[in-house]
Design an enzyme around this catalytic site. Sequence first.
Site, PDB file in Angstrom:
ATOM      1  N   ASP A  90      -9.535 -13.606   5.490  1.00 15.65           N
ATOM      2  CA  ASP A  90     -10.979 -13.769   5.710  1.00 15.65           C
ATOM      3  C   ASP A  90     -11.721 -13.735   4.372  1.00 15.65           C
ATOM      4  O   ASP A  90     -12.724 -14.430   4.200  1.00 15.65           O
ATOM      5  CB  ASP A  90     -11.533 -12.707   6.673  1.00 15.65           C
ATOM      6  CG  ASP A  90     -11.743 -13.276   8.084  1.00 15.65           C
ATOM      7  OD1 ASP A  90     -10.883 -14.061   8.532  1.00 15.65           O
ATOM      8  OD2 ASP A  90     -12.764 -12.952   8.731  1.00 15.65           O
TER       9      ASP A  90
ATOM     10  N   ASP B  57      -4.320 -10.644   7.495  1.00 13.83           N
ATOM     11  CA  ASP B  57      -5.467 -11.013   8.329  1.00 13.83           C
ATOM     12  C   ASP B  57      -6.765 -10.768   7.563  1.00 13.83           C
ATOM     13  O   ASP B  57      -7.649 -11.627   7.500  1.00 13.83           O
ATOM     14  CB  ASP B  57      -5.416 -10.183   9.623  1.00 13.83           C
ATOM     15  CG  ASP B  57      -6.486 -10.595  10.620  1.00 13.83           C
ATOM     16  OD1 ASP B  57      -7.016 -11.711  10.505  1.00 13.83           O
ATOM     17  OD2 ASP B  57      -6.792  -9.783  11.516  1.00 13.83           O
TER      18      ASP B  57
ATOM     19  N   LYS C 107       0.884  -1.161   0.000  1.00 16.21           N
ATOM     20  CA  LYS C 107       0.000   0.000   0.000  1.00 16.21           C
ATOM     21  C   LYS C 107       0.928   1.219   0.000  1.00 16.21           C
ATOM     22  O   LYS C 107       0.749   2.162   0.773  1.00 16.21           O
ATOM     23  CB  LYS C 107      -0.919  -0.034   1.237  1.00 16.21           C
ATOM     24  CG  LYS C 107      -2.026   1.003   1.231  1.00 16.21           C
ATOM     25  CD  LYS C 107      -2.990   0.906   0.057  1.00 16.21           C
ATOM     26  CE  LYS C 107      -3.832   2.165  -0.035  1.00 16.21           C
ATOM     27  NZ  LYS C 107      -4.653   2.225  -1.276  1.00 16.21           N
TER      28      LYS C 107
ATOM     29  N   ASP D 266      -5.912  -2.924  -1.556  1.00 18.20           N
ATOM     30  CA  ASP D 266      -7.315  -2.736  -1.951  1.00 18.20           C
ATOM     31  C   ASP D 266      -7.585  -3.411  -3.298  1.00 18.20           C
ATOM     32  O   ASP D 266      -8.599  -4.093  -3.487  1.00 18.20           O
ATOM     33  CB  ASP D 266      -7.701  -1.242  -1.964  1.00 18.20           C
ATOM     34  CG  ASP D 266      -6.602  -0.332  -2.510  1.00 18.20           C
ATOM     35  OD1 ASP D 266      -5.545  -0.846  -2.949  1.00 18.20           O
ATOM     36  OD2 ASP D 266      -6.801   0.901  -2.514  1.00 18.20           O
TER      37      ASP D 266
HETATM   38  C1  IPM Z   1      -6.753 -14.734  12.908  1.00 14.47           C
HETATM   39  C2  IPM Z   1      -7.530 -14.024  13.954  1.00 14.47           C
HETATM   40  C3  IPM Z   1      -6.581 -13.429  14.961  1.00 14.47           C
HETATM   41  C4  IPM Z   1      -5.576 -12.558  14.245  1.00 14.47           C
HETATM   42  C5  IPM Z   1      -7.273 -12.612  16.048  1.00 14.47           C
HETATM   43  C6  IPM Z   1      -8.305 -13.443  16.762  1.00 14.47           C
HETATM   44  C7  IPM Z   1      -6.319 -11.954  16.988  1.00 14.47           C
HETATM   45  O1  IPM Z   1      -8.334 -13.038  13.375  1.00 14.47           O
HETATM   46  O2  IPM Z   1      -5.999 -15.656  13.247  1.00 14.47           O
HETATM   47  O3  IPM Z   1      -6.867 -14.375  11.726  1.00 14.47           O
HETATM   48  O4  IPM Z   1      -5.913 -11.500  13.764  1.00 14.47           O
HETATM   49  O5  IPM Z   1      -4.442 -12.967  14.142  1.00 14.47           O
HETATM   50 MN    MN Z   2      -8.313 -13.013  11.235  1.00 11.56          MN
END
Ligand code: IPM
Ligand code: MN
Length: 347
Positions: free
Chosen positions: A246, A242, A185, A218
Amino acid sequence: MKSYSIALIPGDGIGGDVTAAAWTVLETAAKHFGFALTSTEFPWSCKFYKDTGRMMPEDAIETLRGFDAILLGAVGWPAEVPDSVSLHGLLLPIRKAFVQYANIRPHRLLPGVTGPLRAENFDILCIRENTEGEYSGAGGRVHQGTLDEVAVETSIFTRAGVERILRFGFEQARTRRGKLASVTKSNAQKYSMVFWDEITRKLAAEYSDVAVTSYHVDALAARMIMAPESLDVVVASNLFGDILTDIGAAIQGGLGYAASANINPGRSAPSMFEPVHGSAPDIAHLGIANPIAAIWSGAMMLGHLSETAAAGRIMKALEATTARGIGTTPGKDRTEAITAAIVAALT
Ligand code: IPM
Ligand code: MN
């Protein structure tokens, strides 16, 4: 017979169910492939915190250090202990103390699993920096509770830290399709991410067999949804990784399929394997948690312990099971039924 000692930390909520499932599968694989696994279970969790005032004992790190690997379920019970306390009392200190600087998360659709995208043939390996960056924990608050209050949270990017995670990404790309996406970024963050890009370019010269592209985070987030097949290995800082993982979990059908490995590549301390999902308080104790992410994480653990044949067999059994439609619809199959089907497919 080769034997591995594993520290089991089931943790909170569905953590207990899914680690038990993973352990059943791992033991079956061990028997089949002629090695031994021994487990020592630690009750460290939010319940432990309520009883003792700590998420884990003061000497927990020293206790864990003697194991070959750690298998973790899930940490967190926000109704009783704030996440900022539970995570900073268990998961995050272990990652840092054991220099588990590479967090590896595979994102692909298992057979029979329908994702939210039209794309089906993606196979992405996200490598997330896991010990510094935006989650370094450096910062503080002053004038607390007043109108003059200030909160500072400083990202820490060290040359050693950035270079080792990027190098790890290049190495992984080399064992796969030879493509690396380096997440930046630098258009907005003119110190840390310009530094990240410089080191990416420096290593690119060394790994001329790897095709590396730098993407702003992004744009890469959009690419994971619009053109996930175009990606192979993705390497990112702690916060970026992180968030992107997701997205990766979502496009692979949900958090129930998202496995992860917190790796200490130098093997100076144990690595830790955990499903990405949390403790899922809403379905805890209903017996319907999907154990697939935990079992996949267990397979990654065997791979790290060099039991690659057993790891491969677990993945085949997982895939054969989901291909039959077992464990592919949330809430339909019970944890035990999914586990039993995977065990049956293994043997
Ligand atoms: C993950 C989780 C953790 C992180 C949290 C719960 C602290 O979101 O393992 O991705 O961000 O590392
Ligand atoms: Mn996470």
